[in-house]
Scaffold this active site. Structure first.
Site, PDB file in Angstrom:
ATOM      1  N   ILE A  94      34.722  36.304  41.591  1.00 58.53           N
ATOM      2  CA  ILE A  94      33.803  35.408  42.290  1.00 58.53           C
ATOM      3  C   ILE A  94      32.349  35.892  42.163  1.00 58.53           C
ATOM      4  O   ILE A  94      31.422  35.096  41.975  1.00 58.53           O
ATOM      5  CB  ILE A  94      34.242  35.334  43.775  1.00 58.53           C
ATOM      6  N   GLY A  95      32.165  37.208  42.235  1.00 58.26           N
ATOM      7  CA  GLY A  95      30.819  37.774  42.158  1.00 58.26           C
ATOM      8  C   GLY A  95      30.180  37.521  40.805  1.00 58.26           C
ATOM      9  O   GLY A  95      28.985  37.204  40.706  1.00 58.26           O
ATOM     10  N   SER A 135      33.278  41.129  38.030  1.00 62.41           N
ATOM     11  CA  SER A 135      34.433  40.256  37.786  1.00 62.41           C
ATOM     12  C   SER A 135      34.531  39.209  38.891  1.00 62.41           C
ATOM     13  O   SER A 135      33.772  39.243  39.868  1.00 62.41           O
ATOM     14  CB  SER A 135      35.729  41.075  37.720  1.00 62.41           C
ATOM     15  N   TYR A 142      43.287  45.217  54.721  1.00 56.28           N
ATOM     16  CA  TYR A 142      42.368  44.219  54.149  1.00 56.28           C
ATOM     17  C   TYR A 142      41.919  43.250  55.248  1.00 56.28           C
ATOM     18  O   TYR A 142      40.722  42.964  55.389  1.00 56.28           O
ATOM     19  CB  TYR A 142      43.086  43.486  53.015  1.00 56.28           C
TER      20      TYR A 142
HETATM   21  N1  NAP Z   1      40.306  36.075  45.190  1.00 52.47           N
HETATM   22  C1  NAP Z   1      40.549  35.519  46.357  1.00 52.47           C
HETATM   23  O1  NAP Z   1      41.451  34.652  46.482  1.00 52.47           O
HETATM   24  C2  NAP Z   1      39.754  35.876  47.567  1.00 52.47           C
HETATM   25  C3  NAP Z   1      40.093  35.262  48.789  1.00 52.47           C
HETATM   26  C4  NAP Z   1      39.365  35.580  49.919  1.00 52.47           C
HETATM   27  C5  NAP Z   1      38.301  36.468  49.841  1.00 52.47           C
HETATM   28  N2  NAP Z   1      37.985  37.050  48.654  1.00 52.47           N
HETATM   29  C6  NAP Z   1      36.851  37.988  48.634  1.00 52.47           C
HETATM   30  O2  NAP Z   1      35.996  37.694  47.526  1.00 52.47           O
HETATM   31  C7  NAP Z   1      35.268  38.875  47.161  1.00 52.47           C
HETATM   32  C8  NAP Z   1      35.296  39.023  45.647  1.00 52.47           C
HETATM   33  O3  NAP Z   1      36.636  39.280  45.267  1.00 52.47           O
HETATM   34  P1  NAP Z   1      37.270  38.759  43.911  1.00 52.47           P
HETATM   35  O4  NAP Z   1      38.456  37.975  44.281  1.00 52.47           O
HETATM   36  O5  NAP Z   1      36.229  38.176  43.026  1.00 52.47           O
HETATM   37  O6  NAP Z   1      37.818  40.159  43.333  1.00 52.47           O
HETATM   38  P2  NAP Z   1      37.493  40.999  42.009  1.00 52.47           P
HETATM   39  O7  NAP Z   1      37.551  40.146  40.801  1.00 52.47           O
HETATM   40  O8  NAP Z   1      38.392  42.170  42.087  1.00 52.47           O
HETATM   41  O9  NAP Z   1      35.993  41.460  42.238  1.00 52.47           O
HETATM   42  C9  NAP Z   1      35.681  42.484  43.131  1.00 52.47           C
HETATM   43  C10 NAP Z   1      34.353  43.097  42.774  1.00 52.47           C
HETATM   44  O10 NAP Z   1      34.128  44.180  43.685  1.00 52.47           O
HETATM   45  C11 NAP Z   1      33.751  45.308  42.937  1.00 52.47           C
HETATM   46  N3  NAP Z   1      34.095  46.584  43.561  1.00 52.47           N
HETATM   47  C12 NAP Z   1      35.294  46.993  44.005  1.00 52.47           C
HETATM   48  N4  NAP Z   1      35.207  48.267  44.435  1.00 52.47           N
HETATM   49  C13 NAP Z   1      33.922  48.652  44.248  1.00 52.47           C
HETATM   50  C14 NAP Z   1      33.211  49.846  44.488  1.00 52.47           C
HETATM   51  N5  NAP Z   1      33.788  50.946  44.983  1.00 52.47           N
HETATM   52  N6  NAP Z   1      31.900  49.881  44.170  1.00 52.47           N
HETATM   53  C15 NAP Z   1      31.281  48.811  43.642  1.00 52.47           C
HETATM   54  N7  NAP Z   1      31.891  47.660  43.381  1.00 52.47           N
HETATM   55  C16 NAP Z   1      33.206  47.578  43.688  1.00 52.47           C
HETATM   56  C17 NAP Z   1      34.513  45.176  41.624  1.00 52.47           C
HETATM   57  O11 NAP Z   1      33.877  46.000  40.669  1.00 52.47           O
HETATM   58  P3  NAP Z   1      34.662  46.987  39.621  1.00 52.47           P
HETATM   59  O12 NAP Z   1      34.744  46.202  38.353  1.00 52.47           O
HETATM   60  O13 NAP Z   1      33.791  48.173  39.512  1.00 52.47           O
HETATM   61  O14 NAP Z   1      36.002  47.292  40.239  1.00 52.47           O
HETATM   62  C18 NAP Z   1      34.342  43.685  41.366  1.00 52.47           C
HETATM   63  O15 NAP Z   1      33.099  43.437  40.769  1.00 52.47           O
HETATM   64  C19 NAP Z   1      35.923  40.030  47.926  1.00 52.47           C
HETATM   65  O16 NAP Z   1      35.112  40.376  49.025  1.00 52.47           O
HETATM   66  C20 NAP Z   1      37.236  39.441  48.414  1.00 52.47           C
HETATM   67  O17 NAP Z   1      37.679  40.049  49.608  1.00 52.47           O
HETATM   68  C21 NAP Z   1      38.680  36.766  47.516  1.00 52.47           C
END
Ligand code: NAP
Length: 334
Positions: A42-43, A40, A201
């Site tokens: 950014i990844g 989901s 966090y």
């Molecule tokens: N969104 C923002 O505004 C923001 C800002 C600053 C930094 N970030 C960073 O960006 C990165 C991506 O976050 P996102 O915002 O795209 O959030 P997201 O949509 O929640 O994506 C997080 C990803 O991490 C995976 N994940 C979580 N727990 C896991 C586990 N135990 N094992 C394997 N995979 C796991 C999730 O997979 P599942 O589907 O299995 O849960 C999902 O694919 C993170 O490092 C976050 O800290 C985001």
């Protein structure tokens, strides 16, 4: 190796550039990239953009159904794409070690390792191995993955490590005047530390930054470039999923003012794939530029702290390995 100075580089992209634009003129055929957490947010956008430009993308995910959906979506747009899945649950070091082994058993090269997965306010308080979950998933599991895959990154050099951190690392609450031991204790919290969800966090994101700079110091001489980045603020992904409906409502209202998810993935994609930044390493990035205005320099560039965190995390991993070995011996004796 010469350092590609910021003054000699031209900034081509900004906060509104999206994941596809930043590598539009790049052919990634022949490059192998592993990314954590691409079911989901950014990844997902990162994995897709890289695969559509020809990279062999290895998705290291725990949710196999969502991974398969992404794979199908990529193949629908590019029938000769190369996408593989390795099951990897970052809340289990056993699973991380098995994922690294599976990667190595395939004898793939590794040109970019993208440490993207992250949790914020997870409902699960401790990981399977007893680490506070935010710390365990966001930091410890990623250090184990790096440790296991460094030999492959070295063999595949020039190669890269891209670490997804956040400006939140500035809110760790750690004072530069704190003694080293106290800093390390805060950086490696337990579930009883009493820290707020946000503080946990922020601490885990400071761990990401410290680990990246440590890796830069150790590995740039081996032709591995290391980048750490902030993707953008409050991007409407699933990161706050544990807050349920409230998070969805907030995402809805803030969406017009934040980056889109593809814009949020742009810096990941640029750092993993662009040819422009080959020689740059050990910098903190935002919006495809090594902009360090929001870096907590005093903590992040503290080499003693970088080394201390690496060692403390390594010791925790070794303790887990030893426990694992003795429990295997125990069960084979019964
Ligand atoms: N969104 C923002 O505004 C923001 C800002 C600053 C930094 N970030 C960073 O960006 C990165 C991506 O976050 P996102 O915002 O795209 O959030 P997201 O949509 O929640 O994506 C997080 C990803 O991490 C995976 N994940 C979580 N727990 C896991 C586990 N135990 N094992 C394997 N995979 C796991 C999730 O997979 P599942 O589907 O299995 O849960 C999902 O694919 C993170 O490092 C976050 O800290 C985001």
């Amino acid at each position: 190796m010469t350092e590609n100075k910021q003054s000699e580089r031209k900034r081509r992209f900004g906060s509104r550039s999206n994941a596809n634009e930043v590598i539009a003129d790049t052919d990634l055929s022949g490059k192998t990239m592993l990314i954590t957490g691409c079911t989901s947010g950014i990844g997902r956008e990162t994995a897709k953009a890289l695969a559509l430009k020809g990279a062999h993308v290895i998705m290291a995910n725990r949710n196999l159904r969502l991974s398969d959906e992404l794979k199908k979506e990529i193949y629908a747009e590019k029938s000769d794409a190369k996408v593989d899945l390795i099951a990897c649950d970052l809340s289990s070091l056993q699973s991380v070690a098995a994922a690294a082994k599976e990667f190595k058993d395939n004898h793939w090269p590794l040109h970019a390792l993208i440490l993207n997965a992250g949790v914020f306010g997870s409902e699960q308080k401790v990981t399977i191995d007893g680490f506070e979950t935010t710390h365990g998933v966001n930091h410890v599991a990623h250090q184990l993955l790096v440790r296991e895959l460094l030999p492959v990154l070295r063999q595949s050099a020039p190669s890269r490590i891209v670490v997804v951190a956040s400006h939140s690392h500035q809110h760790s609450g750690i004072k530069t005047t704190d003694p080293l031991e106290s800093k390390l204790e805060k950086l490696c919290p337990t579930s009883n530390s009493g820290f707020s969800t946000y503080r946990l966090y922020a601490l885990s994101k400071l761990c990401n930054v410290l680990m990246a700079f440590k890796l830069h110091r150790e590995e740039h001489k081996n032709n591995i470039s290391v980048y750490v980045l902030h993707p953008g603020s409050m991007i409407a992904t699933d990161i706050s999923r544990s807050y349920g409906f409230g998070a969805q409502v907030m995402n809805f209202f803030i969406k017009p003012f934040t980056k889109t998810i593809s814009q949020g993935a742009a810096t990941n994609v640029y750092l993993a794939g662009s040819n422009e930044i080959h020689d740059v390493s050990g910098k903190y990035w935002e919006s495809c530029w090594d902009d360090e205005k929001r870096l907590d320099v005093a903590l992040a560039r503290d080499e003693q702290l970088q080394d201390g965190l690496w060692t403390k995390t390594d010791e925790a991993i070794e303790q887990w390995e030893n426990k694992n070995k003795s429990s295997r011996r125990g069960s084979s004796a019964t």
